[in-house]
Enzyme design. Structure first.
Site, PDB file in Angstrom:
ATOM      1  N   ASN A   1     -47.142 -13.498  24.677  1.00 11.26           N
ATOM      2  CA  ASN A   1     -47.835 -13.440  23.401  1.00 11.26           C
ATOM      3  C   ASN A   1     -49.089 -14.299  23.392  1.00 11.26           C
ATOM      4  OD1 ASN A   1     -48.656 -13.364  20.773  1.00 11.26           O
ATOM      5  ND2 ASN A   1     -46.715 -13.975  19.895  1.00 11.26           N
ATOM      6  N   ASP A   2     -48.918 -15.607  23.398  1.00 18.23           N
ATOM      7  CA  ASP A   2     -50.083 -16.486  23.264  1.00 18.23           C
ATOM      8  C   ASP A   2     -51.083 -16.334  24.401  1.00 18.23           C
ATOM      9  OD1 ASP A   2     -49.251 -17.592  20.860  1.00 18.23           O
ATOM     10  OD2 ASP A   2     -47.903 -18.970  21.887  1.00 18.23           O
TER      11      ASP A   2
END
Lengths: 92, 467
Positions: free
Chosen positions: B390-391
Site C-alpha cells: 500500500n504505502d
C-alpha cells in the site's frame, strides 16, 4: 591503558572494514545478511566458553555456561537457516 | 588472556578474515553459499582454538550446554517457515544480547577486570546486552503477533525515557566509582526495562528499522565483551555485525524517507490491519467511486498483456501467497507475457523479506528487481499487479507535501496502463493514510485475500488456456 588502546585500534579498523564490505551486499540478500550476522555474533560463544570452561564452577562459570547454550543456538541456527535460504536463490 | 600463544592469535586472525569473506560473499547470490560455508569454517577454527586454551578444561560441561543450544538452533533453522524469518532474526538477536550481558556480569564477579576503563567496559557490556535482549524479545513478540503490532504509547512516555536515561547515566557513574554489585544489578533492571518500553512504542511496519538496529546492537554487545575479556576476535566480529545492522537501518530509513531517530522515538503508524467484511467493503468502495474488478476481468487483462510487473508487500507474506504467485507467473509466461517483480526496500517486515519469499517459491532472482532498476519501466508496462502492498505505491509520497509519507521513494505503479490492487479492503496502510492511487482512472481494485485471489486468477487462466 596500553592494552585498551590496542583493542581500540582493532575496533576502529574493523568498523571501517565492515562499513566497506556491507555496502556491497546486494539488497536481494539482506535477509540472509541478517541471519548470517546472527550466526557470527554467536562468536560470543568463545567468551562464554572461556568463562564456563574453567575447572572450578563458580558463579561466573555458571553464567558462562548459560551463555554457551544461547550462543550455540545462534551459531548453529544462524548458519543453518542462512544456508537454507541461500539454497533457494536460483537463476532462471 | 594477555599472553596468548602465537598460534591462538593467528587462528583468531584467520577466523576474522573468514567472517569478512562470508559477508563479502553476499554481494551476489552466486557466491553467497560459499561465503556462508567460509563463515562456518571460521567459527569452527575459533571454537577449536578456544577449546585448546589451557584455562578451558571442563569439556564435558561445555559440550552439554553447547549441544543443548545447538539442537535448539538446528530445530529452529530447519523448521522455521520463510514467512517467519523476521521474528526468527529478532529471537537470535535477543540471544546475543543475553549472552553478552551474562559474560559481562560473569567478568564482574570474577573480579579480574577492574579499574576505571575496566568497569566502564563491564557497565557498557551489561547495558548494551540487556537492551538488546529485552528489546529483541519484544520485537520478536510483535512480529509474531503475541504483542499487538500497533505502537503502545502512554502519556509521559518521553519523560519516562529521559528519566531512564538519566538513571542509567547515574548508575554508570556510581558503578565506576564504587565497583559495587548494587549499581550494576540496578543497571540490569533499568536497561532491561528500557528495552521493553522502547520497542513496544514502535509500530509494526517500522520493524525493518527496529530489527536492523537491534541486529546492530547485538554486534556492539559482542564488541563490549571483547573489550572486557581482551579478545580481538570478538571485537572484530562484533564490529562487522554492528556495521551491518547500522547500514541496513540507514537503507531502511532512506526507503521510508524517515530519520532513524524519528523511527526510534516510536508512536508512528497504525500497526496491523483488521479486515472488514466483504460485502461492506465492496459497497463502501463503490460509494467512493472506486473501480472494482473481479478475478475474471483481471485474469483476462493480464492474459492479453505483454508486460506485467508484480509488486509484493507484507500482505503477500501474511496470506502466504508466494507459491500461488509462482503458478500465476508460469501461467502468464506460457501465454507469452513477460512477468517481473518489483521490490521496494521496505516491503515486508525486514530488509530483503520479499526476496526470500519469492526465492522460496522458486522464482528466479534475475526476475526480481530493486526499485531503482525497475521504476523507469512502469510506463511501458501493461498491467501492474499489487499484492498486499500500500504505502510503497502511494502517490501522496510524490505530490502531497502535507502527507506524513511525503518524500518517501515509491514504486511508480500508477504510470503503468492498468494497476490492479489486490487488497482486503480500502483500509489505509500502516501509516494510517489514504491512498489516492486507489481512486485513479487506471486503477482496478480486486477485494479479497491475496492468496485466494491469486489462486482464482490461476484457475481462470487455466480454463482460458483449455478453451
Amino acid at each position: 591503558m596500553q592494552e585498551f588502546l590496542s583493542h581500540l585500534t582493532v575496533f576502529v579498523l574493523a568498523c571501517f572494514v565492515g562499513w566497506q564490505v556491507i555496502w556491497k551486499v546486494t539488497p536481494a540478500l539482506h535477509t540472509p545478511l541478517m541471519s548470517v550476522s546472527n550466526a557470527i555474533s554467536g562468536i560470543i560463544l568463545v567468551g562464554a566458553m572461556i568463562a564456563g570452561g574453567e575447572a572450578l564452577l563458580d558463579l561466573p562459570g555458571k553464567m558462562g555456561l548459560v551463555a554457551v547454550a544461547f550462543a550455540a543456538i545462534n551459531v548453529v541456527g544462524g548458519f543453518w537457516v542462512t544456508q537454507r535460504m541461500l539454497r533457494m536463490f536460483r537463476k532462471r | 588472556m594477555t599472553s596468548l600463544p602465537a598460534i591462538t592469535t593467528v587462528a583468531y586472525l584467520v577466523a576474522s578474515i573468514l567472517f569478512i569473506l562470508a559477508l563479502k560473499g553476499l554481494s551476489s547470490p552466486a557466491t553467497a553459499r560459499r561465503g556462508n560455508m567460509l563463515g562456518v569454517l571460521g567459527m569452527l577454527i575459533a571454537v577449536g582454538i578456544t577449546l585448546a586454551q589451557p584455562q578451558v578444561q571442563a569439556y564435558a560441561r561445555i559440550a552439554i550446554f553447547a549441544a543443548m543450544g545447538g539442537v535448539v538452533g538446528g530445530v529452529v533453522a530447519k523448521k522455521v517457515p520463510m514467512t517467519a524469518m523476521p521474528e526468527t532474526v529478532g529471537l537470535f538477536n535477543s540471544f546475543v544480547g543475553l549472552a553478552a550481558a551474562l559474560v559481562s556480569l560473569g567478568a564482574f564477579h570474577k573480579g579480574e577486570h577492574t579499574g576505571t576503563i575496566g568497569s566502564i567496559e563491564i557497565f557498557l557490556g551489561v547495558m548494551i546486552g540487556m537492551v538488546t535482549w529485552t528489546g529483541s524479545v519484544v520485537a520478536f513478540a510483535k512480529l509474531n503477533g503475541r504483542v499487538p503490532g500497533r505502537p503502545i504509547t502512554w502519556p509521559g512516555r518521553h519523560a519516562l525515557n529521559a528519566l531512564i536515561g538519566i538513571a542509567t547515566l547515574g548508575l554508570g557513574v556510581w558503578f565506576v566509582a564504587t565497583q559495587d554489585a548494587m549499581p550494576l544489578y540496578l543497571t540490569v533492571i533499568v536497561t532491561g526495562l528500557f528495552g521493553i518500553v522502547w520497542i513496544v512504542a514502535i509500530g509494526g511496519a517500522d520493524m525493518p528499522v527496529v530489527i536492523s538496529i537491534l541486529n546492530s546492537y547485538s554486534g556492539w554487545a559482542s564488541v563490549a565483551t571483547g573489550f572486557i575479556i581482551g579478545n580481538d576476535l570478538l571485537i572484530i566480529t562484533g564490529s562487522l555485525v554492528g556495521a551491518s545492522g547500522l547500514i541496513l537501518s540507514i537503507i531502511m530509513g532512506r526507503g521510508m524517507n524517515r530519520s532513524i531517530s524519528s523511527v526510534l522515538m516510536g508512536g508512528f503508524g497504525e500497526g496491523d490491519l483488521a479486515a472488514g467484511d466483504a460485502s461492506n467493503v465492496q459497497a463502501q468502495a463503490a460509494a467512493k467511486g472506486v473501480n472494482i474488478g473481479d478475478v475474471e476481468v483481471a485474469a483476462e487483462l493480464m492474459r492479453g498483456a505483454r508486460e506485467v510487473i508484480i509488486i509484493p508487500g507484507y500482505g503477500l507474506a501474511v496470506a502466504q501467497a508466494q507459491h500461488p504467485v509462482r503458478e500465476l507467473t508460469e501461467r502468464l509466461e506460457a501465454e507469452g507475457v513477460r512477468v517481473r517483480f518489483a521490490i521496494h526496500p521496505v516491503a515486508g517486515r525486514m530488509p530483503g523479506h520479499m526476496n526470500v519469499l519469492l526465492a522460496e517459491a522458486n522464482i528466479p532472482y534475475d526476475q526480481v528487481l530493486e526499485m531503482d532498476a525497475i521504476n523507469s519501466d512502469f510506463p511501458e508496462t501493461d498491467v501492474t499487479l499489487v499484492l498486499g502492498a500500500n504505502d510503497i505505491i502511494n502517490t501522496d509520497a510524490l505530490d502531497e507535501p502535507s502527507s506524513p509519507i511525503y518524500g518517501m521513494p515509491i514504486l511508480e505503479a500508477y504510470k503503468s496502463r492498468t494497476v490492479m490492487v489486490v487488497k482486503r479492503s480500502l483500509n489505509p496502510g500502516f501509516s494510517g493514510i489514504d491512498n489516492p492511487l486507489f481512486y485513479r482512472e487506471n486503477t482496478m481494485m480486486v477485494f479479497g485475500d491475496a492468496r485466494a485471489i491469486v489462486d482464482a486468477m490461476v484457475k481462470e487462466l487455466k480454463s482460458a488456456a483449455v478453451a
